[in-house]
Design an enzyme around this catalytic site. Structure first.
Site, mmCIF file in Angstrom:
data_model
loop_
_atom_site.group_PDB
_atom_site.id
_atom_site.type_symbol
_atom_site.label_atom_id
_atom_site.label_comp_id
_atom_site.label_asym_id
_atom_site.label_seq_id
_atom_site.Cartn_x
_atom_site.Cartn_y
_atom_site.Cartn_z
ATOM 1 N N HIS A 267 0.081 33.494 13.105
ATOM 2 C CA HIS A 267 1.149 32.501 13.129
ATOM 3 C C HIS A 267 2.312 32.967 13.993
ATOM 4 C CE1 HIS A 267 3.998 29.475 11.871
ATOM 5 N NE2 HIS A 267 4.801 30.367 11.331
ATOM 6 N N SER A 268 2.829 32.065 14.825
ATOM 7 C CA SER A 268 4.051 32.292 15.593
ATOM 8 C C SER A 268 3.986 33.597 16.412
ATOM 9 C CB SER A 268 5.259 32.277 14.648
ATOM 10 O OG SER A 268 6.469 32.257 15.355
#
Length: 393
Positions: A267-268
């Site tokens: 994520h991210s």
């Protein structure tokens, strides 16, 4: 005529002697090569070197990491010296390798990760979860969701539970714990000088009164009765950044797992850490990782200088669920020509992992099946089918 005959005879003798000398030199060279081939150079070097008995801790090596995370000799403050013993390259190399194998000392800052019981022994597949940057810790996607929504959307618990149900081993990274926060020890050199006691008592009292009033006003304003402490951060060795942590966990855990298939959710900033890992360990990643599910990843293959083979691999084995108003799994125009981008079905960055939950597991299942098909069919067919699957997304 007699002179010419003599010259001719001399030249003939000279050429014959030169040939004999060349032949003799050739035989000597051959004999020397034969002699050298019979000598075990390693054994010869071992005779003159000390025993390969090295310390087992940094303290015993007389090295430590300073406040900047740099390895320095505890007495001299000098960096590590490779040529500890002159003309003993093999011994120096073994000493260097032994230093690299020492574990963290008792008082050295440490980090941690979470693993399922079968993470290193599962022969089939493992799932690796990498969160984004910031205040979130191992097992969390977003604190705001945990506080304002629920554990399902804000933590990795649903991913862990379903992964275990589907037979995955699980490894949860902890990329944001990069240093140990400790109270800064006051510098004795900055203490008030003894000369201050020479001030007139009345002046000293007024000065103390002003300082006390400042403190009282400050504490009253912020309702904080405790004295503020000045803190400093001590970097954790080989884990002082998310990228370092990801690389460390790969080298010491993921790559040593028995699993034939590795699947990664990033994520991210976790997506950036994965791309950095691939740049550092390209061949290993290609051999082990079957698919990567990114959620609103902030990676950039151009800024990170990923080569063409990495970009091609990402196009085939990666999918990035991004924040978008479009329905879930709708193809989104790519910003860069690397990892296919599809909608996560939400415009909130922190929700992208939870909203794409079911799609991610289907993506992994399809990738696993593709790889099994590839083992029993031609590579050309499998690659094209995998490309079509990405385009369908």
């Amino acid at each position: 005529m007699p002179v010419r005959a003599s010259i001719f005879l001399f030249c003939l003798v000279w050429i014959t002697m030169a040939q004999l000398l060349a032949q003799e030199e050739k035989e000597k060279t051959t004999a020397l090569k034969d002699l050298l081939s019979r000598i075990d150079l390693d054994e010869l070097m071992k005779k003159d070197e000390p025993p390969l008995n090295f310390p087992e801790t940094l303290d015993e090596f007389e090295y430590a990491f300073n406040e900047h995370g740099q390895l320095r000799h505890i007495h001299t403050g000098e960096p590590f010296v490779f040529n500890y013993k002159e003309d003993l390259h093999r011994w120096n190399q073994k000493r260097y390798e032994a230093l690299g194998e020492v574990d963290a000392t008792e008082d050295e800052p440490k980090s941690f990760i979470y693993m399922s019981e079968d993470a290193l022994t599962n022969p089939e597949k493992i799932m690796v979860l990498i969160q984004g940057s910031g205040v979130v810790r191992a097992g969390q996607w977003a604190r705001r969701l945990i506080i304002n929504e629920d554990l399902n959307s804000g933590t990795q618990i649903p991913f862990i539970n379903r992964a275990k149900e589907e037979g995955y081993g699980v490894i949860v990274l902890n990329p944001n714990e990069n240093s140990l926060e400790v109270e800064k020890v006051p510098d004795p050199a900055k203490k008030p000088s003894p000369d201050a006691s020479d001030e007139p008592a009345e002046k000293r009292e007024r000065k103390e009164e002003r300082e006390n009033k400042k403190k009282k006003d400050f504490y009253e304003k912020y309702r904080n009765p405790q004295k503020e402490r000045e803190m400093e951060h001590i970097p954790i060795r080989e884990n002082s950044s998310p990228e370092e942590h990801t690389l460390y966990v790969w080298d010491h855990f993921i790559s040593k797992s028995l699993a034939k298939n590795v699947f990664i959710v990033a994520h991210s900033y976790g997506g950036l850490s994965f791309v950095n890992l691939m740049i550092q360990r390209e061949a290993e990643v290609k051999n082990h990782v079957r698919a990567v599910a990114m959620t609103d990843s902030v990676h950039n293959v151009w800024h990170q200088e990923a080569n063409k083979s990495i970009r091609d691999w990402l196009r085939e084995h990666c999918c990035n669920w991004v924040s978008s108003p479009e329905p879930l799994d709708t193809l989104v125009d790519p910003m860069l020509n690397d990892c296919p981008r599809v909608s996560a079905g939400t415009e909130k960055h922190e929700l992208t992992s939870w909203k794409s939950f079911h799609s991610i597991f289907k993506f992994f299942s399809d990738a696993h099946k593709d790889h099994e098909d590839e083992s029993s069919s031609s590579p050309v067919t499998t690659r094209s089918s995998h490309r079509i699957k990405n385009e369908d997304l």
